[in-house]
Write a protein that holds these residues in place. Structure first.
Motif, PDB file in Angstrom:
ATOM      1  N   SER A 151      36.494  34.101  68.299  1.00 30.61           N
ATOM      2  CA  SER A 151      37.644  33.986  69.200  1.00 30.61           C
ATOM      3  C   SER A 151      37.833  32.525  69.564  1.00 30.61           C
ATOM      4  CB  SER A 151      37.398  34.806  70.468  1.00 30.61           C
ATOM      5  OG  SER A 151      38.412  34.562  71.420  1.00 30.61           O
ATOM      6  N   SER A 152      39.089  32.134  69.729  1.00 25.83           N
ATOM      7  CA  SER A 152      39.373  30.777  70.202  1.00 25.83           C
ATOM      8  C   SER A 152      39.255  30.692  71.721  1.00 25.83           C
ATOM      9  CB  SER A 152      40.795  30.389  69.796  1.00 25.83           C
ATOM     10  OG  SER A 152      41.737  31.165  70.523  1.00 25.83           O
ATOM     11  N   SER A 209      42.256  31.357  65.125  1.00 17.63           N
ATOM     12  CA  SER A 209      43.311  31.249  66.146  1.00 17.63           C
ATOM     13  C   SER A 209      43.526  29.808  66.614  1.00 17.63           C
ATOM     14  CB  SER A 209      42.971  32.153  67.348  1.00 17.63           C
ATOM     15  OG  SER A 209      43.152  33.498  67.036  1.00 17.63           O
ATOM     16  N   ASP A 243      48.380  38.097  66.917  1.00 19.00           N
ATOM     17  CA  ASP A 243      48.901  39.136  67.815  1.00 19.00           C
ATOM     18  C   ASP A 243      50.184  39.776  67.291  1.00 19.00           C
ATOM     19  OD1 ASP A 243      46.794  38.838  69.519  1.00 19.00           O
ATOM     20  OD2 ASP A 243      47.880  37.689  71.038  1.00 19.00           O
TER      21      ASP A 243
HETATM   22  O1  LIG Z   1      44.165  32.196  74.058  1.00 21.20           O
HETATM   23  C1  LIG Z   1      44.876  33.200  74.180  1.00 21.20           C
HETATM   24  O2  LIG Z   1      45.662  33.355  75.149  1.00 21.20           O
HETATM   25  C2  LIG Z   1      44.786  34.251  73.162  1.00 21.20           C
HETATM   26  C3  LIG Z   1      44.109  34.041  71.989  1.00 21.20           C
HETATM   27  C4  LIG Z   1      44.021  35.030  70.896  1.00 21.20           C
HETATM   28  O3  LIG Z   1      42.716  35.560  70.861  1.00 21.20           O
HETATM   29  P1  LIG Z   1      41.562  35.074  69.833  1.00 21.20           P
HETATM   30  O4  LIG Z   1      41.353  33.646  70.012  1.00 21.20           O
HETATM   31  O5  LIG Z   1      40.384  35.890  70.252  1.00 21.20           O
HETATM   32  O6  LIG Z   1      42.068  35.410  68.459  1.00 21.20           O
HETATM   33  C5  LIG Z   1      45.021  36.168  71.089  1.00 21.20           C
HETATM   34  O7  LIG Z   1      44.699  37.256  70.265  1.00 21.20           O
HETATM   35  C6  LIG Z   1      45.068  36.638  72.516  1.00 21.20           C
HETATM   36  O8  LIG Z   1      46.010  37.654  72.693  1.00 21.20           O
HETATM   37  C7  LIG Z   1      45.454  35.532  73.452  1.00 21.20           C
END
Ligand SMILES: O=C(O)C1=C[C@@H](OP(=O)(O)O)[C@@H](O)[C@H](O)C1
Ligand SMILES: C=C(OP(=O)(O)O)C(=O)O
Length: 436
Positions: A167-168, A195, A312
């Motif tokens: 995850s980012s 991401s 998303d």
């Molecule tokens: O930084 C954010 O606001 C988000 C990052 C994404 O998640 P990941 O980094 O886990 O992919 C995305 O899926 C999430 O809905 C919102």
């Protein structure tokens, strides 16, 4: 609508009309947090009204921020670098909110985190962020790297590695923390970084609040000088691409015409790419300034794409793929397994129950489309707003209605989703939910 409802989606002959895209989820959460981290009063203009936005507001209030909703805006009196000590926060089912707050918790001598979604957020991994925080000197406790957990600082900052493979949001969390630490943060993002787009949205947010940060082109190194302050101000939340992707997919797969406004062309949301993917699939999709126009009902065909850049929107585009000719594959989407449900295996199961041919690997999802979907079944929404969007788009094109369980979970990111589609001519029923 009952508080907890299923939705029965009736086939729609056409979708026609004009809508304004709802406010962005990712910018709402970021702007609200940055506003709370700024001493003084900020105005976040046009905030989302979703459960995730509500979760952020509730937690910030619990930490001592003043929150007032004025019209569609949030007026925030920030706590600056001093969130209240010894508070227990409950971010609901909001992953990004939870992670961002966990980063900031390292400013406090102790913050506890609980969730009333043990089967969703409670099962999502937090270990990579907890490890980075403990390497910085925070004391952390958790249930095997998951909720419930607690974080005790304060920390000074410095050089730290954080994995960005799952995850980012872990790195974004540290980016919000960094400027308020005496030594700042020199972040080294490790693993195959996922991401990128939300990381750039975090950098964009820091800049909007007067915080300095620099990043290498590949985002593997992000440097944030310490001893800074967030500057209170006025920010405007842009329209939401991820939620809009589902409306666009619906419009592309039914006859009719949609004009969807409030989607600015130059925007860091990766899900903006959903427009290009739909075009590549054969949709008639054009733009007039901030308005996207879809003339629906053209036959769509399959594509193969790396889906990580528009994570998303993958569910929404899967709905289009399921109604397209040929076999579509989304590659490099392993992180979809770590969201509100397992968006690879659970999607395969639901689509198979609808009669589609689907295969999965650890990091890809492949769907063979069908020109005629029978429907007439009950599908499991898996408590996941994006799964509910996917199944709804399919229901609009099926021969017979589809019932989706637990459809109230749409409120996590898009409370007006069904109303928006109704405004275009779709018809839904909202019976009391048959499951939580
Ligand atoms: O930084 C954010 O606001 C988000 C990052 C994404 O998640 P990941 O980094 O886990 O992919 C995305 O899926 C999430 O809905 C919102
Ligand atoms: C995965 C999502 O959100 P979060 O990670 O913030 O819970 C999403 O909005 O699809």
């Amino acid at each position: 609508m009952p508080e907890k409802f299923d939705v029965i989606v009736h086939p729609a002959a056409e979708l026609r009309g004009e809508l304004r895209a709802q406010p962005s989820k990712n910018y709402t959460t970021r702007y609200l947090l940055a506003a709370a981290l700024a001493a003084g009063e900020s105005r976040v203009v046009g905030v989302a009204t979703s459960e995730d936005a509500g979760a952020m507001l509730r937690c910030l209030e619990d930490w001592g921020a003043g929150v007032e909703l004025v019209g569609g805006d949030a007026v925030i009196r920030g706590f600056g670098a001093g969130p209240r000590e010894g508070v227990t926060l409950n971010p609901g089912n909001a992953g990004a909110v939870a992670r961002f707050l966990m980063g900031v918790a390292a400013l406090t001598t102790g913050t506890a985190f609980v969730t009333d979604y043990p089967d969703s957020l409670g099962k999502r991994p937090q270990g990579d962020l907890l490890e980075a925080l403990s390497r910085l000197g925070a004391r952390v406790q958790s249930r095997e790297g998951m909720f419930p957990l607690s974080i005790s600082g304060p920390v000074r900052g410095g050089v730290v590695e954080v994995s960005a493979e799952r995850s980012s949001q872990y790195a974004s969390a540290l980016m919000f923390l960094g400027p308020l630490l005496p030594d700042g943060l020199d972040l080294r993002l490790t693993g195959d970084i996922k991401s990128h787009a939300p990381l750039r949205q975090t950098l964009d947010t820091l800049a909007a609040f007067g915080v300095q940060a620099s990043a290498s082109d590949d985002l593997s190194r992000i440097t944030i000088p310490g001893g800074q302050a967030y500057r209170a101000g006025r920010v405007l939340v842009p329209g939401d691409y991820p939620g809009s992707a589902a409306i666009l997919a619906a419009a592309a797969t039914r006859p009719g015409e949609l004009r969807l406004s409030n989607l600015r062309e130059h925007d860091l949301q990766g899900e903006r790419e959903a427009l290009n993917v739909l075009r590549e699939m054969g949709a008639d999709l054009t733009r007039e300034g901030d308005t996207v126009i879809v003339r629906g009902g053209r036959p769509l065909h399959a594509v193969t794409r790396d889906g990580d850049g528009f994570t998303d929107a993958v569910q929404a585009l899967t709905a289009a793929a399921a109604l397209a000719g040929g076999t579509t594959t989304w590659e490099n989407v392993y992180t979809l397994r770590l969201k509100e449900c397992d968006r690879i295996s659970d999607t395969r199961r639901e689509l198979e129950a609808l009669g589609l041919t689907v295969t999965e690997t650890q990091d890809s999802l492949t769907v063979t489309g069908t020109p005629s979907l029978a429907g007439g079944v009950t599908a499991d929404g898996h408590g996941d707003h994006r799964m509910i969007m996917l199944l709804t788009v399919l229901g609009l094109s099926a021969q017979a209605p589809i019932r989706i369980t637990g459809a109230h979970h749409i409120r996590k990111s898009y409370p007006m989703f069904f109303r928006h589609l109704e405004a275009l001519g779709a018809r839904f029923e909202y019976p009391e939910a048959t499951r939580a």
